[in-house]
Write an enzyme that holds these catalytic residues in place. Structure first.
Site, mmCIF file in Angstrom:
data_model
loop_
_atom_site.group_PDB
_atom_site.id
_atom_site.type_symbol
_atom_site.label_atom_id
_atom_site.label_comp_id
_atom_site.label_asym_id
_atom_site.label_seq_id
_atom_site.Cartn_x
_atom_site.Cartn_y
_atom_site.Cartn_z
ATOM 1 N N TYR A 41 -5.785 36.647 -57.333
ATOM 2 C CA TYR A 41 -4.528 37.063 -57.946
ATOM 3 C C TYR A 41 -4.790 37.797 -59.259
ATOM 4 C CZ TYR A 41 0.189 36.524 -59.907
ATOM 5 O OH TYR A 41 1.430 36.739 -60.452
ATOM 6 N N SER A 55 0.758 40.488 -64.455
ATOM 7 C CA SER A 55 0.727 39.082 -64.862
ATOM 8 C C SER A 55 -0.067 38.958 -66.150
ATOM 9 C CB SER A 55 0.044 38.261 -63.756
ATOM 10 O OG SER A 55 -0.269 36.970 -64.197
#
Length: 189
Positions: A167, A154
């Site tokens: 995350y 990400s």
């Protein structure tokens, strides 16, 4: 190998973890459109079947096999099923991942409100759910001395994104693991 065949994916076999998710499903469709025999995998059987059927309706080859990226027994079974059916695994796409509310720092919370059990679940799903499938499916790739692994990280890996502490930490670890694994596989296999 001729340069004209360097990027030819026709007939290759790809396993896509998280193939029942939005990103994994679209990656499965894209690879199938490029001539790849796609194995969609995830925990949601109905969704996985739907993804595989939509690929088949486009005239491409796809199968769905249920597996959990955190369960080595289900991944070993999947590995056997894929090798039995296709006799190869050329590509592994680790697209399984996600987040949980307790691992997010909402505007009304601070870091000290972080729920460690939720944080750990997010790290396990994203990082462990990348490492474990890699460990299992890359054994075949190592034995034939070829293969491709695509790990989905990400932008949160490189620049902290507000609120998603669990995350972001897991995705940053995936980037590091990917770089480490590239060297490990190149040197030893």
């Amino acid at each position: 190998m001729e340069v004209s065949n360097l990027f030819n994916l026709n007939g290759k076999v790809a396993v896509i973890t998280g193939g029942t998710g939005v990103l994994g499903g679209e990656m499965a469709r894209g690879l199938a459109a490029a001539g790849v025999k796609v194995v969609v995998t995830g925990r949601r059987h109905t969704v996985g079947e739907r993804v595989a059927e939509s690929i088949q309706r486009e005239g491409n080859e796809a199968s769905f096999f249920s597996a959990d990226v955190l369960d080595p027994v289900s991944l070993e079974k999947l590995n056997e099923q894929v090798l039995d059916k296709y006799r190869a695994i050329d590509i592994l796409v680790n697209a399984a991942g996600g987040n949980l509310p307790g691992a997010v720092i909402t505007p009304d919370k601070t870091f000290f409100d972080l729920e460690m059990d939720e944080f750990q679940k997010v790290v396990d799903l994203n990082l462990g759910g990348t490492v474990l499938p890699t460990k299992i499916f890359c054994q075949y790739m190592a034995s034939v001395k070829k293969g491709v692994v695509v790990n989905i990280a990400s932008m949160a890996s490189y620049r902290p994104i507000t609120r998603v502490v669990g995350y972001a930490a897991a995705k940053a670890a995936i980037v590091n693991f990917t770089e480490w694994m590239a060297i490990e596989m190149a040197r030893k296999f």
